[in-house]
Design an enzyme around this catalytic site. Structure first.
Site, PDB file in Angstrom:
ATOM      1  N   SER A   6      55.840   6.569  -1.961  1.00 27.18           N
ATOM      2  CA  SER A   6      55.571   5.308  -1.451  1.00 27.18           C
ATOM      3  C   SER A   6      54.632   5.376  -0.055  1.00 27.18           C
ATOM      4  O   SER A   6      55.308   5.863   1.010  1.00 27.18           O
ATOM      5  CB  SER A   6      56.510   4.291  -1.152  1.00 27.18           C
ATOM      6  OG  SER A   6      56.012   2.974  -0.616  1.00 27.18           O
ATOM      7  N   HIS A  30      52.566   5.661  -4.603  1.00 26.70           N
ATOM      8  CA  HIS A  30      52.797   4.572  -4.923  1.00 26.70           C
ATOM      9  C   HIS A  30      52.323   3.703  -3.941  1.00 26.70           C
ATOM     10  O   HIS A  30      52.538   3.761  -2.650  1.00 26.70           O
ATOM     11  CB  HIS A  30      54.117   4.066  -4.993  1.00 26.70           C
ATOM     12  CG  HIS A  30      54.513   2.898  -5.555  1.00 26.70           C
ATOM     13  ND1 HIS A  30      54.666   2.493  -6.859  1.00 26.70           N
ATOM     14  CD2 HIS A  30      54.835   1.657  -4.882  1.00 26.70           C
ATOM     15  CE1 HIS A  30      55.121   1.012  -6.956  1.00 26.70           C
ATOM     16  NE2 HIS A  30      55.239   0.787  -5.655  1.00 26.70           N
ATOM     17  N   ASP A  32      51.748  -0.256  -2.465  1.00 21.12           N
ATOM     18  CA  ASP A  32      52.006  -1.564  -2.755  1.00 21.12           C
ATOM     19  C   ASP A  32      50.903  -2.370  -2.224  1.00 21.12           C
ATOM     20  O   ASP A  32      50.267  -2.062  -1.088  1.00 21.12           O
ATOM     21  CB  ASP A  32      53.313  -1.925  -1.999  1.00 21.12           C
ATOM     22  CG  ASP A  32      54.381  -1.464  -2.590  1.00 21.12           C
ATOM     23  OD1 ASP A  32      54.856  -1.669  -3.729  1.00 21.12           O
ATOM     24  OD2 ASP A  32      55.130  -0.492  -1.988  1.00 21.12           O
ATOM     25  N   HIS A  63      50.748  -1.114  -7.080  1.00 23.33           N
ATOM     26  CA  HIS A  63      51.635  -2.154  -7.585  1.00 23.33           C
ATOM     27  C   HIS A  63      51.278  -3.546  -6.958  1.00 23.33           C
ATOM     28  O   HIS A  63      51.254  -3.757  -5.621  1.00 23.33           O
ATOM     29  CB  HIS A  63      53.007  -1.817  -7.049  1.00 23.33           C
ATOM     30  CG  HIS A  63      54.188  -2.660  -7.274  1.00 23.33           C
ATOM     31  ND1 HIS A  63      55.470  -2.704  -6.828  1.00 23.33           N
ATOM     32  CD2 HIS A  63      54.160  -3.798  -7.961  1.00 23.33           C
ATOM     33  CE1 HIS A  63      56.024  -3.552  -7.466  1.00 23.33           C
ATOM     34  NE2 HIS A  63      55.361  -4.206  -8.061  1.00 23.33           N
ATOM     35  N   GLY A 139      58.756  -6.923  -1.379  1.00 20.50           N
ATOM     36  CA  GLY A 139      58.221  -7.299  -0.070  1.00 20.50           C
ATOM     37  C   GLY A 139      59.211  -6.946   1.092  1.00 20.50           C
ATOM     38  O   GLY A 139      58.695  -7.199   2.148  1.00 20.50           O
ATOM     39  N   ASP A 172      62.243   1.122  -7.890  1.00 25.81           N
ATOM     40  CA  ASP A 172      61.663   0.966  -6.837  1.00 25.81           C
ATOM     41  C   ASP A 172      62.601  -0.135  -5.903  1.00 25.81           C
ATOM     42  O   ASP A 172      63.020  -1.093  -6.343  1.00 25.81           O
ATOM     43  CB  ASP A 172      60.222   0.424  -7.086  1.00 25.81           C
ATOM     44  CG  ASP A 172      59.478   0.105  -5.801  1.00 25.81           C
ATOM     45  OD1 ASP A 172      59.987   0.844  -4.644  1.00 25.81           O
ATOM     46  OD2 ASP A 172      58.402  -0.312  -5.660  1.00 25.81           O
ATOM     47  N   GLY A 173      62.720   0.457  -4.939  1.00 26.01           N
ATOM     48  CA  GLY A 173      63.565  -0.360  -4.007  1.00 26.01           C
ATOM     49  C   GLY A 173      64.910   0.211  -3.698  1.00 26.01           C
ATOM     50  O   GLY A 173      65.772   0.451  -4.896  1.00 26.01           O
ATOM     51  N   GLY A 194      60.582   6.226  -0.540  1.00 29.52           N
ATOM     52  CA  GLY A 194      59.601   6.041   0.574  1.00 29.52           C
ATOM     53  C   GLY A 194      60.056   6.750   1.902  1.00 29.52           C
ATOM     54  O   GLY A 194      60.036   8.172   2.138  1.00 29.52           O
ATOM     55  N   SER A 195      61.221   6.220   2.479  1.00 29.08           N
ATOM     56  CA  SER A 195      62.069   6.979   3.645  1.00 29.08           C
ATOM     57  C   SER A 195      62.749   8.039   3.146  1.00 29.08           C
ATOM     58  O   SER A 195      62.845   9.109   4.020  1.00 29.08           O
ATOM     59  CB  SER A 195      62.705   5.712   4.442  1.00 29.08           C
ATOM     60  OG  SER A 195      63.666   5.400   3.740  1.00 29.08           O
TER      61      SER A 195
END
Length: 214
Positions: A6, A30, A32, A63, A139, A172-173, A194-195
């Site tokens: 991400s 990815h 967003d 996305h 979000g 995701d998430g 991501g992180s």
């Protein structure tokens, strides 16, 4: 598991370097897209995706979290996306939207939000190339993954296998060191880190660890 990294978690003042840093290891990126309506945030547009496209040949997974997915899908098709994810709730006719994405030669991905039934989503399996199962609300960043997520991966896999319509399942998430092994054990084919990558001392090693799971 595969890793579509991400770019929301990259250094946004040095995105080119962030892309180059992991390009030899990542399976894709990815991206967003938030319009301030479908979710409260504003994030990334076609010009950004065009710039990323010019920087890398890896898969660009866009996305869409917008109120007019049909309009925006075409905008991102035009600038070089390889895959576009949409959610049923934002689409007047999700089958039409998915079909339009595929007709343009891209992969169509269906996002499944945390409140949505995975069993209901299986009805669209023939129209998608991938499922993107959300582990957190769309979000938001930095929140814990819904503990039911691994079970939802198992449930989704069970339903698609029973219908002989297996599709890749990504999550995701809430992709953290403490969640990735459970997701892999449940049968996830990939994640959107991501992180976990960009916050690691060695981002490439973090991706290689994801590749080792399953």
């Amino acid at each position: 598991m595969k890793a579509y990294v991400s770019l929301w978690s990259a250094d946004l003042l040095d995105v080119g370097r962030a892309i180059d840093l992991v390009s030899d290891a990542a399976d894709g990126f990815h991206i967003d897209v938030f319009d301030g309506h479908n979710v409260e945030e504003l994030l990334f547009g076609p010009d950004f995706v065009a710039a990323v496209r010019a920087r890398t040949e890896l898969v660009l997974d866009v996305h869409l979290n917008v109120t007019d997915p049909d309009y925006w899908a075409q905008r991102f098709i035009d600038v070089g996306a390889d895959m576009i994810t949409v959610q049923s709730g934002a689409c007047p006719d999700v089958s039409h939207t998915l079909g339009s994405i595929r007709e343009a030669g891209l992969q169509a991905s269906l996002g499944i939000e945390t409140h949505e039934s995975v069993a209901d989503s299986v009805a669209l399996a023939a129209e998608v190339d991938r499922f993107l199962l959300m582990g957190t609300a769309i979000g938001v960043k930095g929140v814990s993954q819904d503990p039911a997520t691994p079970q939802r991966v198992l449930e989704l896999r069970s339903h698609t296998t029973a219908k002989q319509q297996d599709r890749p399942i990504f999550v995701d998430g809430g992709i953290r060191a403490e969640t990735i092994e459970r997701l892999a054990a449940a049968g996830a084919d990939g994640v959107i880190p991501g992180s976990l990558v960009y916050g690691a001392p060695d981002p490439v090693a973090a991706i290689h660890h994801l590749h080792s799971l399953r």
